[in-house]
Design a protein around this motif. Structure first.
Motif, PDB file in Angstrom:
ATOM      1  N   ASP A  22      -3.892  -2.260  -9.142  1.00 32.28           N
ATOM      2  CA  ASP A  22      -3.052  -2.540  -7.969  1.00 32.28           C
ATOM      3  C   ASP A  22      -3.822  -2.230  -6.689  1.00 32.28           C
ATOM      4  OD1 ASP A  22      -0.831  -3.218  -9.617  1.00 32.28           O
ATOM      5  OD2 ASP A  22      -0.299  -1.088  -9.762  1.00 32.28           O
ATOM      6  N   GLU A  23      -4.503  -1.084  -6.683  1.00 39.90           N
ATOM      7  CA  GLU A  23      -5.311  -0.699  -5.518  1.00 39.90           C
ATOM      8  C   GLU A  23      -6.422  -1.725  -5.262  1.00 39.90           C
ATOM      9  OE1 GLU A  23      -4.646   1.650  -3.451  1.00 39.90           O
ATOM     10  OE2 GLU A  23      -3.291   2.959  -4.561  1.00 39.90           O
ATOM     11  N   ARG A  65       0.836  -1.208   0.000  1.00 39.81           N
ATOM     12  CA  ARG A  65       0.000   0.000   0.000  1.00 39.81           C
ATOM     13  C   ARG A  65       0.875   1.265   0.000  1.00 39.81           C
ATOM     14  NH1 ARG A  65      -4.235  -1.132   3.862  1.00 39.81           N
ATOM     15  NH2 ARG A  65      -5.413  -1.848   2.089  1.00 39.81           N
ATOM     16  N   ALA A  66       2.051   1.191   0.607  1.00 40.16           N
ATOM     17  CA  ALA A  66       2.930   2.357   0.724  1.00 40.16           C
ATOM     18  C   ALA A  66       3.711   2.645  -0.561  1.00 40.16           C
ATOM     19  CB  ALA A  66       3.907   2.155   1.881  1.00 40.16           C
ATOM     20  N   VAL A  67       3.715   1.706  -1.485  1.00 41.97           N
ATOM     21  CA  VAL A  67       4.461   1.897  -2.732  1.00 41.97           C
ATOM     22  C   VAL A  67       3.810   3.004  -3.557  1.00 41.97           C
ATOM     23  CG1 VAL A  67       5.082   0.792  -4.929  1.00 41.97           C
ATOM     24  CG2 VAL A  67       5.302  -0.474  -2.779  1.00 41.97           C
ATOM     25  N   GLU A  68       4.634   3.880  -4.107  1.00 41.99           N
ATOM     26  CA  GLU A  68       4.153   4.990  -4.942  1.00 41.99           C
ATOM     27  C   GLU A  68       3.850   4.499  -6.360  1.00 41.99           C
ATOM     28  OE1 GLU A  68       3.841   8.347  -4.084  1.00 41.99           O
ATOM     29  OE2 GLU A  68       4.265   7.812  -2.001  1.00 41.99           O
ATOM     30  N   GLY A  69       2.952   5.226  -7.035  1.00 44.81           N
ATOM     31  CA  GLY A  69       2.703   4.993  -8.452  1.00 44.81           C
ATOM     32  C   GLY A  69       1.856   3.776  -8.780  1.00 44.81           C
ATOM     33  N   LYS A  70       1.076   3.322  -7.839  1.00 40.63           N
ATOM     34  CA  LYS A  70       0.212   2.171  -8.108  1.00 40.63           C
ATOM     35  C   LYS A  70      -0.933   2.590  -9.028  1.00 40.63           C
ATOM     36  CE  LYS A  70      -0.682   1.460  -3.794  1.00 40.63           C
ATOM     37  NZ  LYS A  70       0.103   2.492  -3.202  1.00 40.63           N
TER      38      LYS A  70
END
Length: 168
Positions: free
Chosen positions: A26-27, A17-22
């Motif tokens: 992905d969400e 969830r903390a990864v950027e650019g999803k």
């Protein structure tokens, strides 16, 4: 998740969830996995929120939506969020109008919100299906004449005619 170590699984989900650019998919997958883990952790409020996110994402296959609505109705009822339980229960009943358990759940949700008119109409629809599929109906008799088999039934709610004439 395969090891059923739910705390560790949730840590991995939070890292994802903390990864950027999803992207939106992905969400969706993060919410899907979160809901599964939260359900197994018996965190029903969080699971309901996650599964609701998946429904609103548009990625849940159309064939799976009725079952997802049923689960959401049950989870929201369990957490006493009756408006949401009713909302998703009614959506599910559109695809499965004879599901008595969800019909009962929706009727109870209305009742617990003191919406007696909707509780009554929902319960009536659910009970009518039960009466229609019953093998027998039971009623009392105000008085009977044994010699001729004549009976007299007095009613004030209309249920006597339903239980004595509708069952197979």
């Amino acid at each position: 998740i395969q090891a059923k170590d739910w705390a560790k699984a949730m840590e991995g989900i939070e890292a994802a969830r903390a990864v950027e650019g999803k992207g939106p998919y992905d969400e969706f997958m993060i919410a899907e996995l979160s809901g599964f883990v939260q359900l197994n952790q018996k965190d029903y409020a969080a699971a309901a929120s996650s599964f609701e996110t998946t429904v609103k994402s548009g990625y849940v296959p159309a064939a799976d939506l009725p079952q997802r609505n049923k689960v959401l109705s049950q989870l929201y009822f369990q957490t006493e969020n009756y408006p949401k339980a009713i909302e998703y229960g009614n959506q599910y009943l559109e695809s499965a109008p004879t599901d008595q358990a969800i019909g009962d759940l929706v009727a109870r949700g209305y009742f617990l919100q003191k919406d007696y008119a909707n509780a009554r109409s929902t319960a009536r629809a659910t009970l009518r299906d039960r009466f229609a599929s019953a093998d027998v109906g039971i009623s009392g008799v105000n008085f009977g004449i044994a010699e001729t088999g004549t009976i007299d039934i007095v009613e004030n709610e209309g249920n006597i005619r339903l239980t004595t004439s509708l069952p197979r």
